[in-house]
Design a protein around this motif. Sequence first.
Motif, PDB file in Angstrom:
ATOM      1  N   PRO A   1       0.824  -1.218   0.000  1.00  0.00           N
ATOM      2  CA  PRO A   1       0.000   0.000   0.000  1.00  0.00           C
ATOM      3  C   PRO A   1       0.852   1.260   0.000  1.00  0.00           C
ATOM      4  O   PRO A   1       1.923   1.307   0.621  1.00  0.00           O
ATOM      5  N   ALA A   2       0.391   2.274  -0.689  1.00  0.00           N
ATOM      6  CA  ALA A   2       1.140   3.528  -0.776  1.00  0.00           C
ATOM      7  C   ALA A   2       1.319   4.182   0.581  1.00  0.00           C
ATOM      8  O   ALA A   2       2.290   4.913   0.804  1.00  0.00           O
ATOM      9  N   ASN A   3       0.394   3.914   1.515  1.00  0.00           N
ATOM     10  CA  ASN A   3       0.489   4.567   2.827  1.00  0.00           C
ATOM     11  C   ASN A   3       1.298   3.760   3.836  1.00  0.00           C
ATOM     12  O   ASN A   3       1.457   4.178   4.987  1.00  0.00           O
ATOM     13  N   ALA A   4       1.819   2.608   3.441  1.00  0.00           N
ATOM     14  CA  ALA A   4       2.604   1.780   4.358  1.00  0.00           C
ATOM     15  C   ALA A   4       3.969   2.419   4.607  1.00  0.00           C
ATOM     16  O   ALA A   4       4.735   2.641   3.680  1.00  0.00           O
ATOM     17  N   ARG A   5       4.258   2.680   5.858  1.00  0.00           N
ATOM     18  CA  ARG A   5       5.532   3.288   6.216  1.00  0.00           C
ATOM     19  C   ARG A   5       6.393   2.365   7.070  1.00  0.00           C
ATOM     20  O   ARG A   5       7.488   2.730   7.494  1.00  0.00           O
ATOM     21  N   GLN A   6       5.891   1.169   7.332  1.00  0.00           N
ATOM     22  CA  GLN A   6       6.660   0.138   8.022  1.00  0.00           C
ATOM     23  C   GLN A   6       6.439  -1.188   7.291  1.00  0.00           C
ATOM     24  O   GLN A   6       5.290  -1.558   7.013  1.00  0.00           O
ATOM     25  N   VAL A   7       7.533  -1.862   6.980  1.00  0.00           N
ATOM     26  CA  VAL A   7       7.452  -3.141   6.272  1.00  0.00           C
ATOM     27  C   VAL A   7       8.326  -4.168   6.981  1.00  0.00           C
ATOM     28  O   VAL A   7       9.520  -3.943   7.197  1.00  0.00           O
ATOM     29  N   VAL A   8       7.721  -5.284   7.359  1.00  0.00           N
ATOM     30  CA  VAL A   8       8.472  -6.417   7.894  1.00  0.00           C
ATOM     31  C   VAL A   8       8.745  -7.315   6.696  1.00  0.00           C
ATOM     32  O   VAL A   8       7.835  -7.925   6.138  1.00  0.00           O
ATOM     33  N   LEU A   9       9.990  -7.373   6.268  1.00  0.00           N
ATOM     34  CA  LEU A   9      10.354  -8.126   5.071  1.00  0.00           C
ATOM     35  C   LEU A   9      10.918  -9.488   5.465  1.00  0.00           C
ATOM     36  O   LEU A   9      11.960  -9.581   6.120  1.00  0.00           O
ATOM     37  N   VAL A  10      10.214 -10.548   5.093  1.00  0.00           N
ATOM     38  CA  VAL A  10      10.621 -11.920   5.415  1.00  0.00           C
ATOM     39  C   VAL A  10      11.078 -12.585   4.122  1.00  0.00           C
ATOM     40  O   VAL A  10      10.284 -12.775   3.198  1.00  0.00           O
ATOM     41  N   THR A  11      12.343 -12.936   4.046  1.00  0.00           N
ATOM     42  CA  THR A  11      12.897 -13.530   2.841  1.00  0.00           C
ATOM     43  C   THR A  11      13.361 -14.951   3.114  1.00  0.00           C
ATOM     44  O   THR A  11      14.314 -15.172   3.867  1.00  0.00           O
ATOM     45  N   GLY A  12      12.683 -15.911   2.507  1.00  0.00           N
ATOM     46  CA  GLY A  12      13.038 -17.310   2.693  1.00  0.00           C
ATOM     47  C   GLY A  12      14.271 -17.691   1.897  1.00  0.00           C
ATOM     48  O   GLY A  12      14.519 -17.155   0.818  1.00  0.00           O
ATOM     49  N   ARG A  13      15.021 -18.641   2.417  1.00  0.00           N
ATOM     50  CA  ARG A  13      16.233 -19.083   1.726  1.00  0.00           C
ATOM     51  C   ARG A  13      15.938 -19.776   0.408  1.00  0.00           C
ATOM     52  O   ARG A  13      16.728 -19.738  -0.520  1.00  0.00           O
ATOM     53  N   GLY A  14      14.795 -20.435   0.335  1.00  0.00           N
ATOM     54  CA  GLY A  14      14.436 -21.147  -0.879  1.00  0.00           C
ATOM     55  C   GLY A  14      12.976 -21.536  -0.834  1.00  0.00           C
ATOM     56  O   GLY A  14      12.337 -21.489   0.224  1.00  0.00           O
ATOM     57  N   LYS A  15      12.433 -21.917  -1.974  1.00  0.00           N
ATOM     58  CA  LYS A  15      11.017 -22.267  -2.060  1.00  0.00           C
ATOM     59  C   LYS A  15      10.634 -23.369  -1.080  1.00  0.00           C
ATOM     60  O   LYS A  15       9.532 -23.384  -0.545  1.00  0.00           O
ATOM     61  N   ASN A  16      11.555 -24.311  -0.844  1.00  0.00           N
ATOM     62  CA  ASN A  16      11.255 -25.446   0.023  1.00  0.00           C
ATOM     63  C   ASN A  16      12.001 -25.405   1.348  1.00  0.00           C
ATOM     64  O   ASN A  16      12.084 -26.401   2.059  1.00  0.00           O
ATOM     65  N   SER A  17      12.545 -24.238   1.686  1.00  0.00           N
ATOM     66  CA  SER A  17      13.323 -24.090   2.918  1.00  0.00           C
ATOM     67  C   SER A  17      12.469 -23.535   4.049  1.00  0.00           C
ATOM     68  O   SER A  17      11.551 -22.737   3.832  1.00  0.00           O
ATOM     69  N   SER A  18      12.791 -23.950   5.271  1.00  0.00           N
ATOM     70  CA  SER A  18      12.082 -23.450   6.453  1.00  0.00           C
ATOM     71  C   SER A  18      12.880 -22.362   7.167  1.00  0.00           C
ATOM     72  O   SER A  18      12.533 -21.958   8.276  1.00  0.00           O
ATOM     73  N   GLU A  19      13.954 -21.880   6.544  1.00  0.00           N
ATOM     74  CA  GLU A  19      14.778 -20.839   7.155  1.00  0.00           C
ATOM     75  C   GLU A  19      14.662 -19.544   6.367  1.00  0.00           C
ATOM     76  O   GLU A  19      14.561 -19.553   5.142  1.00  0.00           O
ATOM     77  N   ALA A  20      14.678 -18.436   7.098  1.00  0.00           N
ATOM     78  CA  ALA A  20      14.488 -17.138   6.461  1.00  0.00           C
ATOM     79  C   ALA A  20      15.216 -16.047   7.230  1.00  0.00           C
ATOM     80  O   ALA A  20      15.760 -16.286   8.316  1.00  0.00           O
ATOM     81  N   ASN A  21      15.233 -14.854   6.651  1.00  0.00           N
ATOM     82  CA  ASN A  21      15.735 -13.656   7.311  1.00  0.00           C
ATOM     83  C   ASN A  21      14.587 -12.659   7.423  1.00  0.00           C
ATOM     84  O   ASN A  21      13.710 -12.606   6.556  1.00  0.00           O
ATOM     85  N   VAL A  22      14.605 -11.873   8.475  1.00  0.00           N
ATOM     86  CA  VAL A  22      13.588 -10.836   8.666  1.00  0.00           C
ATOM     87  C   VAL A  22      14.281  -9.489   8.871  1.00  0.00           C
ATOM     88  O   VAL A  22      15.246  -9.387   9.635  1.00  0.00           O
ATOM     89  N   VAL A  23      13.790  -8.479   8.179  1.00  0.00           N
ATOM     90  CA  VAL A  23      14.301  -7.117   8.340  1.00  0.00           C
ATOM     91  C   VAL A  23      13.108  -6.178   8.466  1.00  0.00           C
ATOM     92  O   VAL A  23      12.157  -6.260   7.679  1.00  0.00           O
ATOM     93  N   LEU A  24      13.146  -5.295   9.452  1.00  0.00           N
ATOM     94  CA  LEU A  24      12.105  -4.294   9.617  1.00  0.00           C
ATOM     95  C   LEU A  24      12.566  -3.000   8.953  1.00  0.00           C
ATOM     96  O   LEU A  24      13.615  -2.453   9.291  1.00  0.00           O
ATOM     97  N   TYR A  25      11.783  -2.533   7.988  1.00  0.00           N
ATOM     98  CA  TYR A  25      12.090  -1.290   7.283  1.00  0.00           C
ATOM     99  C   TYR A  25      11.087  -0.213   7.678  1.00  0.00           C
ATOM    100  O   TYR A  25       9.907  -0.504   7.907  1.00  0.00           O
ATOM    101  N   ARG A  26      11.569   1.020   7.699  1.00  0.00           N
ATOM    102  CA  ARG A  26      10.654   2.142   7.914  1.00  0.00           C
ATOM    103  C   ARG A  26      10.926   3.197   6.855  1.00  0.00           C
ATOM    104  O   ARG A  26      12.072   3.451   6.481  1.00  0.00           O
ATOM    105  N   ARG A  27       9.848   3.772   6.358  1.00  0.00           N
ATOM    106  CA  ARG A  27       9.978   4.780   5.304  1.00  0.00           C
ATOM    107  C   ARG A  27      10.287   6.138   5.927  1.00  0.00           C
ATOM    108  O   ARG A  27       9.585   6.587   6.844  1.00  0.00           O
ATOM    109  N   THR A  28      11.305   6.797   5.455  1.00  0.00           N
ATOM    110  CA  THR A  28      11.673   8.132   5.915  1.00  0.00           C
ATOM    111  C   THR A  28      11.549   9.099   4.746  1.00  0.00           C
ATOM    112  O   THR A  28      11.245   8.700   3.623  1.00  0.00           O
TER     113      THR A  28
END
Length: 261
Positions: free
Chosen positions: A82-109
């Motif tokens: 959404p255009a009004n979203a100013r906080q995004v929790v980005l979850v990136t999985g290692r692979g399509k069949n992987s159960s491990e991921a990284n999480v980064v919290l972003y904020r729009r400035t």
Amino acid sequence: MTVQAVVLVLSSTLVGCAGTEVHVGTADAARPTATGTPGPSAAVTGTTQARPGRTPAGSEASATSVLERLPGLGPRTRGGIPANARQVVLVTGRGKNSSEANVVLYRRTGAGWEAGAVWPAHNALKGWTDDHRLGDLRSPIGVFTLTDAGGLLADPGSQLPYDRSRSFTIGGTGFEGEPLAGSFDYVVAINYNRKPGTSPLDWTRPLGADKGGGVWLHVDHGGPTHGCVSVAQKHMKHLLRTLDPDQHPVIVMGDAASLER
């Protein structure tokens, strides 16, 4: 329904993040529209992609740069935010069949997107899917709003509405034999096939029971989930204290290749 009855239901349906199928308090609940078929309302349900730079899982390196756009996201995924979203929790999985991921919290400035630290995380046992179904042991890919929180423990200072309840009690062991106790000490409901504005414990499934539900962000128990995304307790507390309804926070989640679409 008594507290004991609710706990019983949770223990048998939470199999998504706690040891069963995450469909009721563990990792599967929000209001997905057709997962995997992004559209105008993909931000609240659907499928989008995103991925913070591929930092190895386990890394806690802090990003200090301000980015013009969120890294690792293709046009379809970006279009679902959404255009009004100013906080995004980005979850990136290692692979399509992987159960491990990284999480980064972003904020729009005013200058762009500012990244927080990279947190190691777990997702569903079998990885990710564009068409999540009850019991498939995969986490739904997409962009979903974050509006409600809760947990077994006292509110640590959540800006989102917080429902403290004994019904967040969980026991047993996970897929790797790890204890699940404490997994729901803190949770944030992911709005996949659920009614926003209600407790994470609400069982309403707008798309029907077959599409799953009860997908949450919750405390990591050291192994794969049934569909939820889990991070360390200290990181859950940070999210609860940081996610601000006035900033219209969303979670962008999926494997790296899917998020690049």
